[in-house]
Each structure stands twice: as C-alpha cells, then as structure tokens.
Design a protein around this motif. Sequence first.
Motif, PDB file in Angstrom:
ATOM      1  N   SER A  12      65.678  75.035  51.748  1.00 33.99           N
ATOM      2  CA  SER A  12      64.954  76.042  50.970  1.00 33.99           C
ATOM      3  C   SER A  12      65.781  77.300  50.730  1.00 33.99           C
ATOM      4  CB  SER A  12      63.640  76.396  51.668  1.00 33.99           C
ATOM      5  OG  SER A  12      63.872  76.850  52.996  1.00 33.99           O
ATOM      6  N   THR A  13      66.673  77.649  51.672  1.00 37.42           N
ATOM      7  CA  THR A  13      67.501  78.830  51.454  1.00 37.42           C
ATOM      8  C   THR A  13      68.444  78.612  50.272  1.00 37.42           C
ATOM      9  OG1 THR A  13      67.376  79.388  53.802  1.00 37.42           O
ATOM     10  CG2 THR A  13      69.088  80.469  52.525  1.00 37.42           C
ATOM     11  N   PHE A  16      66.316  79.183  47.207  1.00 45.82           N
ATOM     12  CA  PHE A  16      66.125  80.634  47.085  1.00 45.82           C
ATOM     13  C   PHE A  16      67.358  81.275  46.453  1.00 45.82           C
ATOM     14  CE2 PHE A  16      67.392  84.557  49.335  1.00 45.82           C
ATOM     15  CZ  PHE A  16      66.450  85.438  48.831  1.00 45.82           C
ATOM     16  N   ARG A  20      67.642  83.485  43.040  1.00 41.65           N
ATOM     17  CA  ARG A  20      68.080  84.875  43.137  1.00 41.65           C
ATOM     18  C   ARG A  20      69.304  85.150  42.268  1.00 41.65           C
ATOM     19  NH1 ARG A  20      69.705  87.973  48.732  1.00 41.65           N
ATOM     20  NH2 ARG A  20      67.540  88.658  48.919  1.00 41.65           N
ATOM     21  N   CYS A  28      62.884  87.382  44.067  1.00 40.61           N
ATOM     22  CA  CYS A  28      62.762  86.284  45.025  1.00 40.61           C
ATOM     23  C   CYS A  28      62.439  86.777  46.430  1.00 40.61           C
ATOM     24  CB  CYS A  28      64.056  85.472  45.040  1.00 40.61           C
ATOM     25  SG  CYS A  28      64.521  84.842  43.423  1.00 40.61           S
ATOM     26  N   GLN A  30      62.091  85.742  50.108  1.00 40.24           N
ATOM     27  CA  GLN A  30      62.461  84.680  51.039  1.00 40.24           C
ATOM     28  C   GLN A  30      61.586  84.776  52.282  1.00 40.24           C
ATOM     29  OE1 GLN A  30      63.850  81.945  51.276  1.00 40.24           O
ATOM     30  NE2 GLN A  30      65.628  81.796  52.592  1.00 40.24           N
ATOM     31  N   GLU A  31      60.772  83.768  52.512  1.00 37.73           N
ATOM     32  CA  GLU A  31      59.893  83.684  53.682  1.00 37.73           C
ATOM     33  C   GLU A  31      59.110  84.978  53.924  1.00 37.73           C
ATOM     34  OE1 GLU A  31      60.955  81.215  57.097  1.00 37.73           O
ATOM     35  OE2 GLU A  31      63.030  81.292  56.371  1.00 37.73           O
ATOM     36  N   TYR A  68      68.739  88.859  53.534  1.00 41.44           N
ATOM     37  CA  TYR A  68      67.748  87.782  53.474  1.00 41.44           C
ATOM     38  C   TYR A  68      66.397  88.281  52.965  1.00 41.44           C
ATOM     39  CZ  TYR A  68      65.835  83.392  55.540  1.00 41.44           C
ATOM     40  OH  TYR A  68      65.276  82.164  55.767  1.00 41.44           O
ATOM     41  N   GLN A 119      59.554  81.823  48.299  1.00 44.82           N
ATOM     42  CA  GLN A 119      60.072  80.659  49.021  1.00 44.82           C
ATOM     43  C   GLN A 119      59.540  80.744  50.440  1.00 44.82           C
ATOM     44  OE1 GLN A 119      62.787  80.328  51.751  1.00 44.82           O
ATOM     45  NE2 GLN A 119      61.535  78.469  51.756  1.00 44.82           N
TER      46      GLN A 119
END
Length: 289
Positions: A12-13, A16, A20, A28, A30-31, A68, A119
């Motif tokens: 998933s990263t 992402f 991005r 975006c 992320q988590e 991140y 994400q």
Amino acid sequence: PIFIHSLFRAGSTYLFKVFRRSEYGYWCYQEPLHELAFFCRENPSGLQDDHGEAKAQLLRHPKIEGSYFKELQNAWPAWKDAINEQIIYDAYFTGVNENIGIAYWRVLADAAHGRPVFQECRTAGRIGAINSQIGGRHIYLWRNPWDQWWSYKVAPYFDIANQLIIHARHAPQPVQNMLTTLDLSVYKNEDLAGAFAFYGERPLTSEQSYLVFYLLWCLALREGMAHADLMLNIDHLSDSAAYQSEIQVRLRGIGISGIDISDCRVPQGRYLENDQAFFSPLEGRVHQW
C-alpha cells in the motif's frame, strides 16, 4: 474521495507513493487511522518524527518524497477533535449505527488541498459501510497470503494490531468461531496504549499468527469483492505489463487518471513442500470457520 483499502504489508505504501507523485492534484493521506494520529492529536509534531529513514528501511517501504504523514500534519488542527480511539480498531467491523470514522474522513476530505486519497490498512472490514455513507471510489489492494504473512514478521507490530482487530466489536461469526477455538487472551480495557502493551507481552505462536492473519485476509478479500470498485493484486501488477495496462484502463473507467504503475515491484517468495505442509492445514481450519 479515493479510498485504497488493504491489509498491512500488501504494497500500500507503493500505491500511496504513486498517487502522491502524480501531477493530477491528489492530496494523499497515508494511514490517517494510524494510532499515532490519535496520540498526536494535540501536538502533531510527533507525526513528523515517526516513520523516518531508519524505520522505512526496516519496513522496506519505497522511498517517498516528504514525510509519511505530511498531508495529515498539514491538515491539523481540523481533524484533532474528530479522531478517537474507538474508530481505529474497535470499529474495524461495522455495526448498525456505529461510529466507524465517517466524521473523521469528512473533515480530512474538507481539509484536503486537492482530490483526497485515503490509503488505509484498518478499514478492510468496513468498506461497504464507508462507501454507502461517503461514496467516492474504492480500491481493494491485495497480495498472496504466504508472502504477506512472512512480511508481517518484519516487526511484532502487525501481529499485535491483528489481535486488536479480532477482538473488535461486531466481529463476524468466523472470527467468533476462531476465538472460541484458540482461547486467546483478551484485553478488557479500551485504551490503545494498554492494549498494545498487553498483546505485545503475549505473542502468538506461528500457527496462531497465521490463523489470525489468514482469517482476516479471507474476510477482507470478501469485503473488497463485494464493495470495492476495483480489486488490485500487487503480485500480478509486479509481474505483468499487460495487467498494468488493464489496471490503467480500469482506473480511468472509474475516474482516476494520472497514475504511473509501471515501476511496481513486490518481493515474491518460492515455497517448497514443507511450506505447503505448514500453511495448507491452517487454511483448511480457517475455511471451516
């Protein structure tokens, strides 16, 4: 909004990063359901400190431009009163009229400086509920279970998080069947810090770890097949230029453009008969549950 749902360690990263780096104006997150966001809700500077270069190397994350949690930090303080402990893990499975985080995602969408992309690795049990209440486009990203489970072994965090998930409210009957059989310890309080410490001191055996993981893997795959606009397999995306082209077409078909996935590469293992002897009986138990 665009939601990318997956379990942990599914690539998933990378996805992402793909959104991005696009020039099509995606914002975006992320988590955003990461427990760190809750712990840093009054002081978001901690979001900058986590997931630095050393941690990225440990987790084998692709190199990304910016921190991140950059977008989440930039959207503060809009979201600080919208996140709470319960929506992170306890609401993983949807109950009727439950708070599953809708207000939090709406606040983040309103605070985005572009088309919001979420994400998240903690929503695979509630894709349908999120879709019905927010709409948007939903991608389910999945990976073959053997490689994915081995990737969990990079850090104890992932088994701990899975223990929080299987003890969430409204866990479906297959989870209840498993819990009855395995007789695992249960943290009785509701604080996340205490739960992480409790389960961290009670590690699962290899067999328990795979049973828990694979049951959640099956349930998430079923949820994605029922409610996502696009099912995306990271292994096939790594192997096949034809599949990359197909996914590009399908993304455009649901209104998502400007995505370059030509550099996707995910590690894939080679397995022998002794591996089959470990995994297959455990998978059979999960299928019965």
